[in-house]
Scaffold this motif. Structure first.
Motif: not given
Ligand code: ATP
Ligand code: MG
Length: 870
Positions: A84-86, A208, A166, A238, A68, A241, A75
């Motif tokens: 917690y974001h990668h 999340e 989404w 994730g 991402r 996570r 991110d």
């Molecule tokens: P957040 O609000 O925490 O950024 P998101 O709404 O962007 O999450 P989704 O697009 O719904 O997340 O992605 C599904 C799952 O993937 C999330 O519930 C989370 O556990 C995981 N996830 C999302 N972005 C990341 C990230 N940058 N790094 C690690 N895990 C992620």
């Protein structure tokens, strides 16, 4: 619980619910103009949601490598700063393609987390879409009612469009979502603030973990929503996570997914993790980014200067820069982490293990070259500081450093603040914004919605067997790009046009209507499983039947180049070794380009051997043996070459010429004799450990031969019809170098003669020896004479003017004694004289030169030069 077990448990759980487990799709997306990298598990199933293709099974689960760092989901800037974001992460997901819907999706997610993994229900919260006025959507009552049966109502929260609706991109399949959040704070913390107040509030311990998306709409070009004919489930959890939760940690980086990398960074840098916020961020950034970059390289995306390659380069540079500034690492070291990563992830993702060396080499070279850039940038920055007027550095200068040299702005700001300078950050941001707008405008494409003329299950490709076919247009859309203006994209019920793919360019050709009207097809591409033909105009009466005709000449040339590419690949593996792997391929009608892993430049003998190998296969007249429906496993067993970063189905197409066998979707010659001849035209490096060969075949080889023999005739003719042109040229070269030596000697003689003459012309006035004169010398000649006279005579003030190649030159020499006593300055003098010759110059106080485009002003300049003597 080890992360490995968590991954296995997830897949087993959904297997038990009759899901087929599929491999992760490549992280790098090759044939989708709307997406560079996989950013969610659902990407590879998009064509199913859109109804462009039918899946073999309607229940699927997998773990998907995601990135991402660009587009709608980016991110990058958070990564490292939070825990917690990668950039690269694994997304565990389960899908229903028109099979089960909300009830099963919600209940199974709950069962997996609470019964299978035994996560405490009291730590979980869920969210439900509250509805949205602009989209005319009401609250997701259905999901709410399902949750109500399994969780206390005060743990169900309503969420807005940002969190609970989404969308993958600006257009395409989308729908309301229900997220599951987990609260991992201590009991005291929980007593102080209830978890539900922290859901979706960017709290690092209330995060999340799983998003259940109920895909039921398609977002249209005008922003409206259209109900999809079938409803789907798309979930994403994730992995890192979840590991944090299961391993009782407070940060993803404390889990076994990241710990080995972090330990290695601690060892290499001597900086311990967990001691200081700034160095911790740097360590997290590096641990995260080395994963993203390695996964991308293993899937075939090398760092480069544009597109997806540039995104990868920027990620790696971010890591290097954090190491450079905060961990004080001035040499390349990130590549050393690849070994740890490969050991740890190599089982789940074998491509990493197999390409460990390549990843290491590419990263190392990038590191070295960026560290050099940083070095250069630092000295440029020193210059900028030295020539600054006040204490503020202009935003434009900082932007130049950033844009031209890739020097990071935060580093500029940091160094400036250390030296008590400030930076006009606002001006910098304005420049950045301007640049972004420029590229946005250049890249802008507006795509209208598809107009469907006739429903069609799946567009059939008949181009392996036919170059012409009767077709009907099933759907079309308009597309406006800044570059080409309005274009149209047409989809047929069947097509002989090969869509760009596997390195081979898309077919060109035309559509012919019954009354003879012609509409040219300028390109063919594949998108979401649709074969899309691009035209500049829409054919009249689009509902009729057309004759679709492929440009056979171009297609046959591409086919020859494609088959030759396979033979080249085989030759390289035979001659250089089986470490040779395809890393990129481009098959045009004009030429072919093939990138492959190999560490040394190919010698002339090796290149000859490769050419000979391919030409021998051509002479053997090998027939094409094609199998369009071989089982993937069988093909591999039979020795077919598959590529990393390529997505293969259960059945594949195999292309065999003798002992060369590859999985390939491209078009090929019927017999290798059709290639006619293979000729390598270039060999070079594209990156560390990656070489590139360019070659031509068939008509292009014939043309080259004709051109070269014509040239040879002309050369012989110029050399008086010599029998041995090589000897004649060598003779001329020798003669030339003799003549050059003679000329040099004559020049020196002339100069010393001239010097004596000029020395005699020196005059004296108030103790100053001066010589102001037009001379017939070039810039170096003037300089030599000036310094020689300066050495022989003291107190010399000398100004020469000269005309060379229609330009004016001025040279000014002033003995150091005069510079000090009389406050004369050669630099200032030539700048003052420059106006006469329409030019300028500069230099030091005792020697300076100027150049200009007006030789007729030389005399006036020399006249003015005299005034400095007074
Ligand atoms: P957040 O609000 O925490 O950024 P998101 O709404 O962007 O999450 P989704 O697009 O719904 O997340 O992605 C599904 C799952 O993937 C999330 O519930 C989370 O556990 C995981 N996830 C999302 N972005 C990341 C990230 N940058 N790094 C690690 N895990 C992620
Ligand atoms: Mg996000």
């Amino acid at each position: 619980m080890k992360s490995k077990e968590i991954r296995a448990k997830f897949l087993d759980f959904f297997k038990s619910k009759e899901h087929s487990i599929v491999p992760s799709a490549p992280i790098v997306i090759k044939n989708d103009p709307t997406l560079m990298f996989t950013n969610a598990g659902m990407n590879q199933f998009k064509e199913y949601f859109l109804g462009n293709a039918k899946p073999k099974t309607t229940r699927i689960a997998d773990t998907q490598k995601c990135l991402r760092v660009s587009g709608k989901h980016n991110d990058l800037e958070e990564v490292g700063k939070d825990t917690y974001h990668h950039t690269m992460f694994e997304m565990l997901g389960n899908w229903s393609i028109g099979d089960y819907f909300k009830k099963e999706a919600i209940n199974w997610a709950w069962e997996f987390l609470t019964a299978e993994l035994k996560i405490d229900k009291n730590n979980l919260y869920v969210t439900v879409f509250e509805g949205d006025q602009t989209d005319k959507l009401s609250k997701d009552e259905e999901a709410y009612e399902i949750w109500k049966k399994i969780i206390d109502e005060d743990r169900i929260l309503l969420g807005n469009k940002k969190d609970n609706f989404w969308e993958m991109g600006d257009q395409g399949p989308c729908g309301p979502a229900s997220e599951i959040h987990v609260d991992i704070r201590s009991e005291e913390e929980k007593a102080k603030v209830p978890g539900k107040d922290l859901v979706n509030q960017d709290h690092p311990q209330v995060v999340e973990i799983w998003n259940l998306v109920f895909i039921q709409y398609n977002r249209m070009a005008n922003g409206s929503l259209k109900e999809l004919p079938a409803k789907h489930i798309d979930t994403g959890m994730g992995f890192e996570r979840l590991a944090m939760v299961m391993q009782g940690k407070q940060s993803n980086y404390d889990t076994d997914v990241f710990q080995p990398l972090i330990s290695e960074i601690e060892i290499i840098t001597g900086v311990n993790y967990g001691k200081n916020e700034q160095t911790d961020i740097a360590i997290r950034v590096i641990a995260d980014h080395v994963r993203a970059v390695s996964f991308a390289i293993a899937d075939g995306q090398l760092p480069s200067n544009n597109g997806a390659g540039y995104v990868i380069r920027r990620i790696l540079r971010r890591a290097i820069r954090y190491g450079f500034t905060f961990l004080n690492k001035k040499e390349a070291f990130i590549h050393q982490l690849v070994a740890v990563l490969a050991t740890q992830m190599g089982e789940a993702f074998p491509e990493l293990k197999k390409q460990k060396n390549l990843c290491e080499n590419v990263i190392k070279e990038e590191e070295k070259s960026f560290l050099r850039t940083l070095d250069q940038g630092l000295s440029l920055l020193d210059n900028i500081i030295a020539s600054a007027k006040g204490n503020e550095i202009s935003g434009r200068k900082a932007f130049e450093l950033y844009d031209t040299y890739g020097f990071p702005i935060d580093l500029t700001a940091l160094i400036l603040s250390e030296k008590n300078y400030t930076l006009d950050l606002k001006a910098f941001e304005e420049e950045l914004e301007k640049q972004k707008n420029r590229s946005r405008l250049a890249a802008q494409t507006e795509t209208e919605d598809w107009v469907v003329l006739q429903e069609d299950e799946e567009e059939e490709f008949v181009g392996y067997d036919y170059l012409e076919a009767q077709v009907k247009i099933t759907q079309y859309r308009k597309l406006v790009t800044k570059k080409d203006g309005a274009l149209y994209q047409l989809v047929f019920n069947l097509t002989p046009f090969y869509p760009e793919g596997g390195g081979q360019v898309g077919d060109k050709g035309y559509l012919k209507s019954a009354n003879g009207d012609i509409t040219y097809i300028i390109d063919t591409k594949k998108e979401n499983n649709l074969i899309i033909h691009t035209t500049k105009t829409l054919p009249q009466d689009i509902k009729q039947t057309f004759m679709a005709v492929v440009d056979a000449k171009q297609r046959n040339r591409s086919a020859a180049n494609h088959s030759a590419t396979h033979l080249l690949h085989q030759a390289l593996r035979n001659i250089l070794g089986t470490h040779v792997e395809q890393k990129g391929s481009m098959v045009h009608s004009g030429y072919l380009r093939f990138d492959f892993s190999h560490f040394n430049k190919l010698t002339a003998e090796e290149l000859k051997e490769v050419e000979n190998f391919v030409n021998a296969r051509i002479r053997e007249q090998l027939d094409l043996e094609e199998n369009r429906t071989m089982l993937y496993t069988k093909a591999i067993e039979e020795g077919a070459v598959a590529l990393f970063g390529e997505k293969y189905g259960d059945t594949v197409r195999t292309i065999r010429f003798g002992k060369s066998m590859e999985l390939c979707g491209g078009t090929h010659v019927a017999n290798t004799a059709d290639i006619w001849h293979f000729k390598i035209t270039a060999e070079a490096a594209v990156a560390s450990g990656i070489r590139r060969i360019e070659a031509i075949t068939g008509d292009a080889a014939k043309d080259l031969l004709t051109e070269q023999s014509t040239q040879m005739q002309q050369i012989k003719h110029l050399l008086n019809n010599t029998k041995d042109p090589i000897k004649s040229v060598t003779d001329i070269q020798n003669e030339n170098s003799e003549l050059r030596k003679e000329i040099e000697a004559l020049k020196r003689e002339k100069a010393s003669f001239l010097k004596a003459e000029l020395k005699a012309a020196v005059q004296e006035q108030n103790g100053v020896n001066y010589l102001i004169q037009q001379v017939d010398l070039d810039a170096n000649g003037m300089k030599d004479v000036a310094f020689q006279l300066g050495g022989e005579l003291g107190n010399l003030f000398l100004v020469f003017g000269a005309e060379q190649d229609g330009k004016a030159l001025l040279t000014c020499y002033i003995s150091k004694s005069l510079v000090e006593e009389k406050d004369l300055n050669a630099g200032k003098i030539v700048r003052a004289l420059g106006k006469h010759i329409q030019g300028g110059g500069g230099g030091q106080a005792f020697f300076a030169t100027a150049g200009g485009k007006n030789p007729s002003g030389i005399l006036a300049a020399l006249e003015e030069a005299k005034t400095f003597l007074d």
